[in-house]
Write an enzyme that holds these catalytic residues in place. Structure first.
Site, short mmCIF file in Angstrom:
data_model
loop_
_atom_site.label_atom_id
_atom_site.label_comp_id
_atom_site.label_asym_id
_atom_site.label_seq_id
_atom_site.Cartn_x
_atom_site.Cartn_y
_atom_site.Cartn_z
N ASN A 134 -10.35 0.19 1.12
CA ASN A 134 -8.88 0.21 0.96
C ASN A 134 -8.51 -0.25 -0.45
O ASN A 134 -8.66 -1.44 -0.77
CB ASN A 134 -8.27 -0.72 2.02
CG ASN A 134 -6.76 -0.79 1.95
OD1 ASN A 134 -6.14 -0.27 1.03
ND2 ASN A 134 -6.15 -1.45 2.92
N HIS B 197 -2.69 6.78 3.73
CA HIS B 197 -3.24 5.59 3.09
C HIS B 197 -4.54 5.22 3.81
O HIS B 197 -4.60 5.23 5.03
CB HIS B 197 -2.23 4.45 3.16
CG HIS B 197 -2.82 3.12 2.85
ND1 HIS B 197 -3.59 2.90 1.73
CD2 HIS B 197 -2.79 1.94 3.53
CE1 HIS B 197 -4.00 1.65 1.72
NE2 HIS B 197 -3.53 1.04 2.80
N CYS C 214 0.82 -1.22 0.00
CA CYS C 214 0.00 0.00 0.00
C CYS C 214 0.85 1.27 0.00
O CYS C 214 0.32 2.36 -0.18
CB CYS C 214 -0.94 0.00 1.19
SG CYS C 214 -1.93 -1.48 1.32
N1 ACO Z 1 -18.12 -8.77 10.28
C1 ACO Z 1 -18.53 -9.15 11.50
N2 ACO Z 1 -17.69 -9.64 12.42
C2 ACO Z 1 -16.40 -9.72 12.09
C3 ACO Z 1 -15.90 -9.35 10.83
C4 ACO Z 1 -16.83 -8.86 9.90
N3 ACO Z 1 -16.46 -8.46 8.68
N4 ACO Z 1 -14.58 -9.57 10.80
C5 ACO Z 1 -14.24 -10.05 12.01
N5 ACO Z 1 -15.34 -10.16 12.79
C6 ACO Z 1 -15.44 -10.65 14.16
C7 ACO Z 1 -14.38 -11.65 14.50
O1 ACO Z 1 -14.74 -12.95 14.10
C8 ACO Z 1 -14.31 -11.52 15.99
O2 ACO Z 1 -15.37 -12.24 16.55
P1 ACO Z 1 -15.18 -13.07 17.92
O3 ACO Z 1 -14.83 -12.03 18.94
O4 ACO Z 1 -16.51 -13.70 18.12
O5 ACO Z 1 -14.07 -14.02 17.65
C9 ACO Z 1 -14.60 -10.03 16.24
O6 ACO Z 1 -15.23 -9.55 15.04
C10 ACO Z 1 -13.37 -9.22 16.49
O7 ACO Z 1 -12.41 -9.56 15.51
P2 ACO Z 1 -11.02 -8.85 15.46
O8 ACO Z 1 -10.22 -9.40 14.31
O9 ACO Z 1 -10.40 -8.88 16.82
O10 ACO Z 1 -11.48 -7.36 15.12
P3 ACO Z 1 -10.65 -6.05 15.21
O11 ACO Z 1 -11.33 -5.11 16.10
O12 ACO Z 1 -9.20 -6.33 15.45
O13 ACO Z 1 -10.79 -5.50 13.73
C11 ACO Z 1 -9.62 -5.37 11.66
C12 ACO Z 1 -10.32 -6.28 12.63
C13 ACO Z 1 -10.62 -4.34 11.16
C14 ACO Z 1 -9.13 -6.20 10.48
C15 ACO Z 1 -8.44 -4.69 12.37
O14 ACO Z 1 -7.62 -5.64 13.01
C16 ACO Z 1 -7.63 -3.87 11.45
O15 ACO Z 1 -8.06 -2.86 10.95
N6 ACO Z 1 -6.38 -4.23 11.21
C17 ACO Z 1 -5.54 -3.53 10.32
C18 ACO Z 1 -5.49 -4.25 9.08
C19 ACO Z 1 -5.78 -3.41 7.86
O16 ACO Z 1 -6.25 -2.32 7.87
N7 ACO Z 1 -5.49 -4.03 6.77
C20 ACO Z 1 -5.73 -3.47 5.53
C21 ACO Z 1 -4.74 -3.97 4.58
S1 ACO Z 1 -3.15 -3.66 5.05
C22 ACO Z 1 -2.86 -2.12 4.74
O17 ACO Z 1 -3.54 -1.50 4.00
C23 ACO Z 1 -1.74 -1.59 5.48
#
Ligand code: ACO
Length: 348
Positions: free
Chosen positions: A305, A275, A134
């Site tokens: 994204n 980004h 990215c």
């Molecule tokens: N819809 C509903 N529930 C979901 C979803 C969804 N799409 N995705 C995950 N969940 C659930 C999980 O199963 C979990 O449930 P559980 O507690 O029953 O096990 C719960 O939500 C929490 O999941 P987490 O993965 O802990 O959620 P978190 O708050 O960490 O958010 C996220 C996840 C949004 C991916 C976050 O970690 C994040 O933003 N990380 C950065 C990654 C990123 O932005 N990547 C983009 C590409 S890389 C880049 O561009 C740099």
């Protein structure tokens, strides 16, 4: 030779291209176990654009490039024939195409940049892809600036960030598939004697985090094997929490390092274009930096994204809507797979 060193690399045209199909969170919730509420509250995303099956990375890249070329030639209207005419006038003057993508048309060769070079008739341009996740557009700008600076015969370059991520995600993994969208952004840069352009660029990488965001299959590490049944296509695998923590620190460190390197304070900066990976990442970083929310440009709600395309898409939106003006000081901040991060200081 000395004159050459004093030249600035100025952005003289911007463009973007999005697929026509817009997919809302509710549309996704009808297909997978998710909800508009979860996606918005965890990421700030409301929708994304998804390419039709016959559209590949080079198609979006070429459209964005034509829009940027047309603007550089003085045309900003929306008549496709006039746009193409204006773009064609200037395409032959492009010396270099640098295309950042994680979702190339083909694996390895040919580069997507070469396909775009042919499509836009930039017959005098060298062309190459770069892979920096990215952060690709930030890396691409510096690559183009360096290649223009090093050779007095080169004058203009196209820098493109383009992605069809919808084809490289596992649509059964709700933790990743809701995050991404397709799109492309492009800029035309020119060596000029003006007092504007790319003032400073910082590029960083931390390869120890390479496994936290990876497309594991299909390369020489994990090639597909004869007779293997492929259940899931090549797709992004991500450790969300690790990437989240890295990203907050990457934004904070990059903004601080850029301000120091450019000897500028937050009051000098008109806009920071981060980004667009997750609105929560940007919020956390800006709180640490004590920078007001309105300095950060956000459009993740509409596009999600789009990886290397987020920054040039945002630049084009700001530019065409008159939200950035000549002389404004702008910071870009990228972070992503690799892991890579970095940013540019640009005087518009
Ligand atoms: N819809 C509903 N529930 C979901 C979803 C969804 N799409 N995705 C995950 N969940 C659930 C999980 O199963 C979990 O449930 P559980 O507690 O029953 O096990 C719960 O939500 C929490 O999941 P987490 O993965 O802990 O959620 P978190 O708050 O960490 O958010 C996220 C996840 C949004 C991916 C976050 O970690 C994040 O933003 N990380 C950065 C990654 C990123 O932005 N990547 C983009 C590409 S890389 C880049 O561009 C740099």
């Amino acid at each position: 030779m000395n004159d050459e060193k004093q030249m600035n690399i100025e952005i003289i045209g911007t463009g973007r291209a999005l697929p026509s199909k817009k997919v809302s969170n509710d549309d996704l919730a009808a297909r997978i176990d998710t909800s508009d509420e979860w996606i918005r509250s965890h990421t700030g995303i409301g929708s994304r654009y998804i390419a039709d099956e016959d559209i590949a990375c080079s198609d979006l890249a070429a459209e964005a490039a034509k829009n940027a070329l047309a603007m550089a030639a003085g045309y900003t209207g929306d008549d496709p024939a006039e746009r193409d005419k204006a773009a064609a006038e200037i395409a032959g003057t492009i010396d270099m195409i640098v295309l950042a993508t994680a979702t190339a048309d083909y694996f390895g060769t040919p580069s997507t940049a070469c396909i775009v070079q042919d499509r836009i008739c930039a017959r005098n341009a060298a062309a190459m892809d770069i892979t920096a996740g990215c952060t690709g557009f930030v890396y691409g700008l510096e690559t183009a600036a360096g290649l223009l600076s090093i050779n007095s015969r080169r004058k203009r370059a196209l820098v493109i960030g383009a992605e069809v991520l919808s084809r490289m995600i596992n649509w059964e993994d709700r933790g990743t598939c809701v995050l991404f969208g397709d799109g492309a952004g492009a800029v035309v840069v020119e060596k000029s004697g003006k007092n504007s352009g790319i003032l400073q660029t910082l590029l960083f990488a931390d390869g120890s985090g390479s496994e936290s965001l990876v497309m594991r299959r299909g390369g020489t590490r994990n090639p597909f094997k004869k007779g293997e049944v492929i259940d899931t296509p090549i797709c992004v695998e991500m450790n969300g929490q690790e990437v989240y923590n890295f990203a907050v620190k990457a934004i904070t460190d990059t903004v601080e390092a850029l301000m120091k390197a450019g000897n500028i304070s937050i009051d000098n900066i008109v806009r920071i274009i981060p980004h667009q990976a997750n609105a929560r990442i940007v919020q956390a970083a800006r709180r640490r930096l004590h920078i007001p929310a309105e300095k950060f440009y956000m459009n993740i709600e509409e596009y999600a994204n789009t990886s290397s395309a987020t920054i040039p898409i945002a630049l084009d939106e700001l530019n065409r809507s008159g939200q950035i003006k000549k002389g404004d000081l702008i910071l870009t901040v990228g972070f992503g797979g690799g892991l890579t991060y970095g940013g540019n200081i640009i005087i518009w």
